[in-house]
Scaffold this motif. Structure first.
Motif, PDB file in Angstrom:
ATOM      1  N   VAL A  25       0.847  -1.202   0.000  1.00  0.00           N
ATOM      2  CA  VAL A  25       0.000   0.000   0.000  1.00  0.00           C
ATOM      3  C   VAL A  25       0.878   1.245   0.000  1.00  0.00           C
ATOM      4  O   VAL A  25       0.606   2.225  -0.709  1.00  0.00           O
ATOM      5  CB  VAL A  25      -0.950  -0.008   1.222  1.00  0.00           C
ATOM      6  N   GLY A  26       1.965   1.214   0.799  1.00  0.00           N
ATOM      7  CA  GLY A  26       2.892   2.342   0.793  1.00  0.00           C
ATOM      8  C   GLY A  26       3.494   2.569  -0.574  1.00  0.00           C
ATOM      9  O   GLY A  26       3.660   3.719  -1.018  1.00  0.00           O
ATOM     10  N   ALA A  27       3.818   1.475  -1.291  1.00  0.00           N
ATOM     11  CA  ALA A  27       4.350   1.604  -2.645  1.00  0.00           C
ATOM     12  C   ALA A  27       3.332   2.268  -3.567  1.00  0.00           C
ATOM     13  O   ALA A  27       3.667   3.134  -4.381  1.00  0.00           O
ATOM     14  CB  ALA A  27       4.745   0.235  -3.187  1.00  0.00           C
ATOM     15  N   LEU A  28       2.075   1.891  -3.432  1.00  0.00           N
ATOM     16  CA  LEU A  28       1.026   2.491  -4.266  1.00  0.00           C
ATOM     17  C   LEU A  28       0.828   3.968  -3.943  1.00  0.00           C
ATOM     18  O   LEU A  28       0.532   4.782  -4.822  1.00  0.00           O
ATOM     19  CB  LEU A  28      -0.291   1.732  -4.079  1.00  0.00           C
ATOM     20  N   ILE A  29       1.000   4.337  -2.656  1.00  0.00           N
ATOM     21  CA  ILE A  29       0.879   5.744  -2.274  1.00  0.00           C
ATOM     22  C   ILE A  29       1.978   6.564  -2.943  1.00  0.00           C
ATOM     23  O   ILE A  29       1.751   7.666  -3.441  1.00  0.00           O
ATOM     24  CB  ILE A  29       0.945   5.898  -0.745  1.00  0.00           C
ATOM     25  N   VAL A  30       3.200   6.014  -2.960  1.00  0.00           N
ATOM     26  CA  VAL A  30       4.307   6.718  -3.606  1.00  0.00           C
ATOM     27  C   VAL A  30       4.075   6.836  -5.100  1.00  0.00           C
ATOM     28  O   VAL A  30       4.267   7.894  -5.706  1.00  0.00           O
ATOM     29  CB  VAL A  30       5.634   5.985  -3.341  1.00  0.00           C
ATOM     30  N   ILE A  31       3.645   5.743  -5.728  1.00  0.00           N
ATOM     31  CA  ILE A  31       3.577   5.686  -7.187  1.00  0.00           C
ATOM     32  C   ILE A  31       2.279   6.283  -7.729  1.00  0.00           C
ATOM     33  O   ILE A  31       2.268   6.918  -8.788  1.00  0.00           O
ATOM     34  CB  ILE A  31       3.712   4.219  -7.640  1.00  0.00           C
ATOM     35  N   ALA A  77      15.237   5.534  -4.509  1.00  0.00           N
ATOM     36  CA  ALA A  77      14.934   6.039  -5.846  1.00  0.00           C
ATOM     37  C   ALA A  77      14.445   7.487  -5.794  1.00  0.00           C
ATOM     38  O   ALA A  77      14.760   8.296  -6.671  1.00  0.00           O
ATOM     39  CB  ALA A  77      13.886   5.151  -6.510  1.00  0.00           C
ATOM     40  N   ALA A  78      13.666   7.813  -4.751  1.00  0.00           N
ATOM     41  CA  ALA A  78      13.191   9.196  -4.612  1.00  0.00           C
ATOM     42  C   ALA A  78      14.360  10.151  -4.394  1.00  0.00           C
ATOM     43  O   ALA A  78      14.421  11.236  -4.984  1.00  0.00           O
ATOM     44  CB  ALA A  78      12.206   9.292  -3.451  1.00  0.00           C
ATOM     45  N   VAL A  79      15.323   9.750  -3.554  1.00  0.00           N
ATOM     46  CA  VAL A  79      16.489  10.596  -3.283  1.00  0.00           C
ATOM     47  C   VAL A  79      17.350  10.745  -4.525  1.00  0.00           C
ATOM     48  O   VAL A  79      17.734  11.859  -4.915  1.00  0.00           O
ATOM     49  CB  VAL A  79      17.318  10.009  -2.121  1.00  0.00           C
ATOM     50  N   MET A  80      17.661   9.630  -5.201  1.00  0.00           N
ATOM     51  CA  MET A  80      18.503   9.693  -6.393  1.00  0.00           C
ATOM     52  C   MET A  80      17.804  10.411  -7.539  1.00  0.00           C
ATOM     53  O   MET A  80      18.440  11.092  -8.343  1.00  0.00           O
ATOM     54  CB  MET A  80      18.896   8.280  -6.819  1.00  0.00           C
ATOM     55  N   GLY A  81      16.488  10.259  -7.623  1.00  0.00           N
ATOM     56  CA  GLY A  81      15.735  10.969  -8.655  1.00  0.00           C
ATOM     57  C   GLY A  81      15.861  12.476  -8.494  1.00  0.00           C
ATOM     58  O   GLY A  81      15.965  13.214  -9.474  1.00  0.00           O
ATOM     59  N   TYR A  82      15.873  12.927  -7.234  1.00  0.00           N
ATOM     60  CA  TYR A  82      16.030  14.363  -6.975  1.00  0.00           C
ATOM     61  C   TYR A  82      17.446  14.815  -7.289  1.00  0.00           C
ATOM     62  O   TYR A  82      17.665  15.856  -7.917  1.00  0.00           O
ATOM     63  CB  TYR A  82      15.686  14.663  -5.520  1.00  0.00           C
ATOM     64  N   LEU A  83      18.456  14.023  -6.866  1.00  0.00           N
ATOM     65  CA  LEU A  83      19.843  14.419  -7.068  1.00  0.00           C
ATOM     66  C   LEU A  83      20.249  14.377  -8.537  1.00  0.00           C
ATOM     67  O   LEU A  83      20.974  15.249  -9.022  1.00  0.00           O
ATOM     68  CB  LEU A  83      20.771  13.517  -6.242  1.00  0.00           C
ATOM     69  N   ALA A  84      19.799  13.340  -9.266  1.00  0.00           N
ATOM     70  CA  ALA A  84      20.251  13.142 -10.644  1.00  0.00           C
ATOM     71  C   ALA A  84      19.374  13.834 -11.674  1.00  0.00           C
ATOM     72  O   ALA A  84      19.873  14.293 -12.715  1.00  0.00           O
ATOM     73  CB  ALA A  84      20.325  11.641 -10.952  1.00  0.00           C
ATOM     74  N   PHE A  85      18.068  13.917 -11.401  1.00  0.00           N
ATOM     75  CA  PHE A  85      17.147  14.429 -12.421  1.00  0.00           C
ATOM     76  C   PHE A  85      16.336  15.635 -11.949  1.00  0.00           C
ATOM     77  O   PHE A  85      15.516  16.155 -12.702  1.00  0.00           O
ATOM     78  CB  PHE A  85      16.187  13.317 -12.866  1.00  0.00           C
ATOM     79  N   GLY A  86      16.535  16.062 -10.697  1.00  0.00           N
ATOM     80  CA  GLY A  86      15.805  17.213 -10.187  1.00  0.00           C
ATOM     81  C   GLY A  86      14.349  16.939  -9.895  1.00  0.00           C
ATOM     82  O   GLY A  86      13.545  17.875  -9.810  1.00  0.00           O
ATOM     83  N   ASP A  87      13.987  15.661  -9.757  1.00  0.00           N
ATOM     84  CA  ASP A  87      12.601  15.306  -9.451  1.00  0.00           C
ATOM     85  C   ASP A  87      12.389  15.392  -7.938  1.00  0.00           C
ATOM     86  O   ASP A  87      12.779  14.492  -7.193  1.00  0.00           O
ATOM     87  CB  ASP A  87      12.293  13.881  -9.931  1.00  0.00           C
TER      88      ASP A  87
END
Length: 305
Positions: free
Chosen positions: A152-158, A267-277
């Motif tokens: 459920v937590g995964a679905l909340i993130v995605i 993935a959330a942390v790396m997405g922010y660092l690498a792609f600015g997400d």
């Protein structure tokens, strides 16, 4: 073994403490593995627009194999890495990992990443389902509830959209099934072969098969940065799977597998660092649920009984 009645319960307590330590160590290994996988996947995402998928999977498999043989070969006499008591299980594991990677890489070009990730996180359910008949592990109701909370937590993130409407999602489901079976067989073969042998075989079949195919799809990387990322994907994946194999030696598969959810946080942390997400509020809410479910499993499995 002294025969004195007052000391009889002591060995039972020491075994319990050792078991708690083993489970926590297995959890630590799998969390480290997810960090390495996040780094590898970030690099693959950077290369995806520039290089063919077959080349990326081949480079990852070959780099994995060469790195593991170079790392562990000298201490095992080189050829001993390939000595296995269960060649059939090792071959099946290697094919399953190749199939899982291939299904997911192909699906990423046909299915939105959010939907693909949501379906891929059904793997812990499948591990828990297979752990009973294949490994003889007892999966308690508390496990199922915690695994369900993590999902459920995964679905909340995605927050996937109409995921069921895309017929290509069957590829992602196939990837999840193959990876779940790979984890279960890794746990089973760990009773016979050392993790160094298992992690070597993980990449062997993929390397041999794709080496025949990749010349027809080859594209030379356009820059030094692309070369470095391509070369790093193998060692990152190899070490990641080595830590997964180690983790599954220390703890039951039904306990260890849900901690792959931690990959979402990385993935959330790396997405922010690498792609600015920048992670949204939903990401932090979902990550909190994922972490809470993992801690609940750890607490249930490590408390003295």
């Amino acid at each position: 073994h002294s025969g004195h009645a007052p000391h009889a319960p002591r060995p039972r307590r020491s075994v319990t403490v050792a078991r708690e330590t083993r489970v926590l160590r297995g959890i630590a290994y799998v969390v480290l593995a997810t960090f390495l996988f996040v780094c590898m996947n970030t690099g693959i995402k950077l290369l995806r627009p520039h290089l063919p998928t077959v080349e990326l999977i081949w480079a990852r498999s070959l780099g994995h194999l060469l790195f593991i043989v170079g790392l562990f070969g000298p201490g095992h006499g080189g050829w001993r890495l390939f000595v296995t008591q269960k060649p059939g299980l090792q071959l099946a594991r290697s094919l399953l990992l190749l199939a899982s990677t291939s299904f997911f890489f192909v699906a990423r070009g046909l299915v939105p990443l959010a939907d693909a990730t949501a379906v891929s996180f059904t793997s812990p359910f499948l591990v828990a389902l297979l752990a009973g008949p294949v490994l003889g592990e007892r999966v308690r109701l508390g496990h199922w509830l915690a695994i369900g909370a993590g999902f459920v937590g995964a679905l909340i993130v995605i927050r996937p959209g109409a995921a069921g409407s895309n017929p290509w999602l069957v590829l992602v489901l196939g990837s999840a099934v193959c990876y779940a079976a790979y984890q279960v067989l890794t746990r089973r073969v760990g009773a016979y072969d050392p993790p160094e042998t298992s992690v070597t075989y993980s990449a062997l079949v993929g390397t041999l098969l794709l080496s025949v195919v990749v010349p027809f799809y080859w594209a030379t990387p356009a820059s030094l940065a692309h070369w470095l990322i391509l070369l790093a994907s193998g060692p990152l994946g190899g070490l990641g799977h080595y830590f997964v194999a180690r983790a599954l030696q220390w703890g039951p598969a039904s306990v260890i597998s849900p901690f792959h959810y931690v990959q979402l946080v990385g993935a959330a942390v790396m997405g922010y660092l690498a792609f600015g997400d920048a992670p949204s509020a939903w990401t932090w809410v979902g990550a909190s649920v994922i972490i809470a479910s993992g801690l609940a499993i750890a607490w249930r499995e490590t408390r003295p009984r």
